[in-house]
Motif scaffolding. Sequence first.
Motif, PDB file in Angstrom:
ATOM      1  N   LYS A   1      -4.937  10.229  -5.345  1.00  0.00           N
ATOM      2  CA  LYS A   1      -5.118  10.485  -4.612  1.00  0.00           C
ATOM      3  C   LYS A   1      -4.692  12.668  -4.555  1.00  0.00           C
ATOM      4  O   LYS A   1      -5.216  12.869  -3.979  1.00  0.00           O
ATOM      5  CB  LYS A   1      -4.302   9.923  -3.723  1.00  0.00           C
ATOM      6  CG  LYS A   1      -5.083  10.838  -1.739  1.00  0.00           C
ATOM      7  CD  LYS A   1      -4.038   9.551  -0.529  1.00  0.00           C
ATOM      8  CE  LYS A   1      -4.624  10.663   0.172  1.00  0.00           C
ATOM      9  NZ  LYS A   1      -4.209   9.434   1.294  1.00  0.00           N
ATOM     10  N   LYS A   2      -3.798  12.796  -5.067  1.00  0.00           N
ATOM     11  CA  LYS A   2      -3.563  14.238  -4.520  1.00  0.00           C
ATOM     12  C   LYS A   2      -4.314  14.883  -5.785  1.00  0.00           C
ATOM     13  O   LYS A   2      -4.250  16.302  -5.558  1.00  0.00           O
ATOM     14  CB  LYS A   2      -1.812  13.846  -5.041  1.00  0.00           C
ATOM     15  CG  LYS A   2      -1.037  13.537  -3.700  1.00  0.00           C
ATOM     16  CD  LYS A   2       0.796  14.538  -4.055  1.00  0.00           C
ATOM     17  CE  LYS A   2       1.069  13.784  -2.770  1.00  0.00           C
ATOM     18  NZ  LYS A   2       2.595  14.295  -3.051  1.00  0.00           N
TER      19      LYS A   2
ATOM     20  N   ALA B   1      -9.024  10.587  -1.957  1.00  0.00           N
ATOM     21  CA  ALA B   1      -7.964   9.812  -1.891  1.00  0.00           C
ATOM     22  C   ALA B   1      -9.575   8.387  -1.749  1.00  0.00           C
ATOM     23  O   ALA B   1      -9.374   6.922  -2.378  1.00  0.00           O
ATOM     24  CB  ALA B   1      -8.837   9.558  -0.270  1.00  0.00           C
ATOM     25  N   THR B   2     -11.456   8.497  -2.712  1.00  0.00           N
ATOM     26  CA  THR B   2     -12.176   8.136  -2.404  1.00  0.00           C
ATOM     27  C   THR B   2     -11.693   8.031  -4.389  1.00  0.00           C
ATOM     28  O   THR B   2     -11.649   5.939  -4.822  1.00  0.00           O
ATOM     29  CB  THR B   2     -13.070   8.714  -2.832  1.00  0.00           C
ATOM     30  OG1 THR B   2     -13.308   8.892  -1.070  1.00  0.00           O
ATOM     31  CG2 THR B   2     -14.719   7.545  -3.170  1.00  0.00           C
ATOM     32  N   ILE B   3     -11.580   8.408  -5.376  1.00  0.00           N
ATOM     33  CA  ILE B   3     -10.999   8.174  -5.945  1.00  0.00           C
ATOM     34  C   ILE B   3      -9.691   7.147  -6.419  1.00  0.00           C
ATOM     35  O   ILE B   3      -9.727   6.186  -7.628  1.00  0.00           O
ATOM     36  CB  ILE B   3     -11.009   9.751  -7.334  1.00  0.00           C
ATOM     37  CG1 ILE B   3     -12.175   9.811  -6.980  1.00  0.00           C
ATOM     38  CG2 ILE B   3     -10.969   8.854  -9.191  1.00  0.00           C
ATOM     39  CD1 ILE B   3     -13.590   9.086  -7.642  1.00  0.00           C
TER      40      ILE B   3
ATOM     41  N   THR C   1       0.707  -0.906   0.287  1.00  0.00           N
ATOM     42  CA  THR C   1      -0.078   0.170   0.140  1.00  0.00           C
ATOM     43  C   THR C   1       0.744   1.243  -0.513  1.00  0.00           C
ATOM     44  O   THR C   1       2.257   1.365  -0.481  1.00  0.00           O
ATOM     45  CB  THR C   1      -0.868  -0.031   1.076  1.00  0.00           C
ATOM     46  OG1 THR C   1      -1.866   1.014   0.982  1.00  0.00           O
ATOM     47  CG2 THR C   1      -0.341  -0.041   2.918  1.00  0.00           C
ATOM     48  N   TYR C   2       0.229   2.704   0.607  1.00  0.00           N
ATOM     49  CA  TYR C   2       1.352   3.339   0.085  1.00  0.00           C
ATOM     50  C   TYR C   2       0.534   4.333   1.195  1.00  0.00           C
ATOM     51  O   TYR C   2      -0.223   4.247   1.122  1.00  0.00           O
ATOM     52  CB  TYR C   2       0.932   4.607  -1.491  1.00  0.00           C
ATOM     53  CG  TYR C   2      -0.401   5.009  -1.244  1.00  0.00           C
ATOM     54  CD1 TYR C   2      -0.539   6.039  -1.364  1.00  0.00           C
ATOM     55  CD2 TYR C   2      -1.194   4.280  -2.108  1.00  0.00           C
ATOM     56  CE1 TYR C   2      -2.229   6.536  -1.378  1.00  0.00           C
ATOM     57  CE2 TYR C   2      -2.454   4.809  -2.709  1.00  0.00           C
ATOM     58  CZ  TYR C   2      -2.583   5.858  -1.739  1.00  0.00           C
ATOM     59  OH  TYR C   2      -3.691   5.990  -2.427  1.00  0.00           O
ATOM     60  N   GLU C   3       1.459   5.487   1.722  1.00  0.00           N
ATOM     61  CA  GLU C   3       1.135   6.209   2.551  1.00  0.00           C
ATOM     62  C   GLU C   3       2.014   7.846   2.242  1.00  0.00           C
ATOM     63  O   GLU C   3       2.936   7.679   2.059  1.00  0.00           O
ATOM     64  CB  GLU C   3       1.307   6.074   3.754  1.00  0.00           C
ATOM     65  CG  GLU C   3       1.095   7.014   4.757  1.00  0.00           C
ATOM     66  CD  GLU C   3      -0.232   7.415   5.025  1.00  0.00           C
ATOM     67  OE1 GLU C   3      -0.347   8.775   4.907  1.00  0.00           O
ATOM     68  OE2 GLU C   3      -1.263   6.282   4.881  1.00  0.00           O
TER      69      GLU C   3
ATOM     70  N   GLU D   1       9.073  -2.983 -10.381  1.00  0.00           N
ATOM     71  CA  GLU D   1       8.449  -1.919 -11.336  1.00  0.00           C
ATOM     72  C   GLU D   1       7.130  -1.632 -11.287  1.00  0.00           C
ATOM     73  O   GLU D   1       6.859  -0.772 -11.115  1.00  0.00           O
ATOM     74  CB  GLU D   1       9.228  -1.896 -12.378  1.00  0.00           C
ATOM     75  CG  GLU D   1       9.286  -0.758 -13.768  1.00  0.00           C
ATOM     76  CD  GLU D   1      10.069  -1.188 -14.300  1.00  0.00           C
ATOM     77  OE1 GLU D   1      10.061   0.045 -15.279  1.00  0.00           O
ATOM     78  OE2 GLU D   1      11.009  -2.456 -14.567  1.00  0.00           O
ATOM     79  N   GLY D   2       6.434  -2.550 -11.588  1.00  0.00           N
ATOM     80  CA  GLY D   2       5.232  -2.891 -11.882  1.00  0.00           C
ATOM     81  C   GLY D   2       4.374  -2.627 -10.702  1.00  0.00           C
ATOM     82  O   GLY D   2       3.406  -1.498 -10.327  1.00  0.00           O
ATOM     83  N   LEU D   3       4.700  -3.592  -9.024  1.00  0.00           N
ATOM     84  CA  LEU D   3       4.515  -2.362  -8.268  1.00  0.00           C
ATOM     85  C   LEU D   3       4.475  -1.254  -7.773  1.00  0.00           C
ATOM     86  O   LEU D   3       3.719  -0.396  -7.127  1.00  0.00           O
ATOM     87  CB  LEU D   3       4.937  -3.220  -6.684  1.00  0.00           C
ATOM     88  CG  LEU D   3       4.301  -5.223  -6.696  1.00  0.00           C
ATOM     89  CD1 LEU D   3       4.914  -6.086  -6.131  1.00  0.00           C
ATOM     90  CD2 LEU D   3       2.695  -5.111  -6.058  1.00  0.00           C
ATOM     91  N   ILE D   4       5.998  -0.627  -8.312  1.00  0.00           N
ATOM     92  CA  ILE D   4       5.924   0.611  -7.844  1.00  0.00           C
ATOM     93  C   ILE D   4       5.680   1.854  -8.571  1.00  0.00           C
ATOM     94  O   ILE D   4       4.826   2.666  -7.739  1.00  0.00           O
ATOM     95  CB  ILE D   4       7.450   0.690  -7.953  1.00  0.00           C
ATOM     96  CG1 ILE D   4       8.575   0.593  -6.903  1.00  0.00           C
ATOM     97  CG2 ILE D   4       7.589   3.035  -7.880  1.00  0.00           C
ATOM     98  CD1 ILE D   4       9.364   0.147  -6.675  1.00  0.00           C
ATOM     99  N   SER D   5       4.812   0.824  -9.510  1.00  0.00           N
ATOM    100  CA  SER D   5       4.298   2.268 -10.442  1.00  0.00           C
ATOM    101  C   SER D   5       2.908   2.055  -9.922  1.00  0.00           C
ATOM    102  O   SER D   5       1.963   3.493 -10.506  1.00  0.00           O
ATOM    103  CB  SER D   5       4.084   1.373 -11.670  1.00  0.00           C
ATOM    104  OG  SER D   5       5.514   1.824 -12.901  1.00  0.00           O
ATOM    105  N   HIS D   6       2.328   0.971 -10.540  1.00  0.00           N
ATOM    106  CA  HIS D   6       1.320   0.909  -9.334  1.00  0.00           C
ATOM    107  C   HIS D   6       0.408   1.520  -8.229  1.00  0.00           C
ATOM    108  O   HIS D   6       0.058   2.650  -7.992  1.00  0.00           O
ATOM    109  CB  HIS D   6       0.514  -0.349  -9.036  1.00  0.00           C
ATOM    110  CG  HIS D   6      -0.938  -0.673  -9.139  1.00  0.00           C
ATOM    111  ND1 HIS D   6      -2.009  -0.916  -9.423  1.00  0.00           N
ATOM    112  CD2 HIS D   6      -0.947  -0.693  -7.401  1.00  0.00           C
ATOM    113  CE1 HIS D   6      -2.750  -1.243  -8.788  1.00  0.00           C
ATOM    114  NE2 HIS D   6      -2.353  -0.411  -8.011  1.00  0.00           N
ATOM    115  N   GLU D   7       1.590   1.814  -7.086  1.00  0.00           N
ATOM    116  CA  GLU D   7       0.963   2.600  -6.072  1.00  0.00           C
ATOM    117  C   GLU D   7       1.637   4.171  -5.911  1.00  0.00           C
ATOM    118  O   GLU D   7       0.736   5.443  -5.766  1.00  0.00           O
ATOM    119  CB  GLU D   7       2.102   2.771  -4.958  1.00  0.00           C
ATOM    120  CG  GLU D   7       1.514   0.561  -4.161  1.00  0.00           C
ATOM    121  CD  GLU D   7       0.517   0.574  -3.912  1.00  0.00           C
ATOM    122  OE1 GLU D   7      -0.602   1.408  -3.555  1.00  0.00           O
ATOM    123  OE2 GLU D   7       0.229  -0.518  -3.715  1.00  0.00           O
TER     124      GLU D   7
END
Length: 107
Positions: A63-64, A68-70, A20-22, A50-56
Amino acid sequence: MTINDFAYACAVDESPAYFTYENEIMLVIQSKAHARSGINDFDRIEPFIEGLISHESIHVVTKKLEGATISDSIDDLEIIVKRHGTKYQVTLNNILFAQDASGIVTP
């Protein structure tokens, strides 16, 4: 504005390992049961990192820009993909079906 750091943690509940990300930090969460058993949940993820980093990173940017909902709803979208003659219905974040480093599943 994208992922620029990593943090490792252990789940305090019974959830499986996950990412996940924060803010701009990618969180790598080890499952509690496997941590106690000395099992590494992530020993086979290197080809997908690489795909995981890109996805997050997509989540962070979305989010920015949109909230967050979208951003969170991206993982709820499902798509039908055809692999080796078989059709599968998977979420856009199913990294095993992503064909490039974006971490997003496409038909």
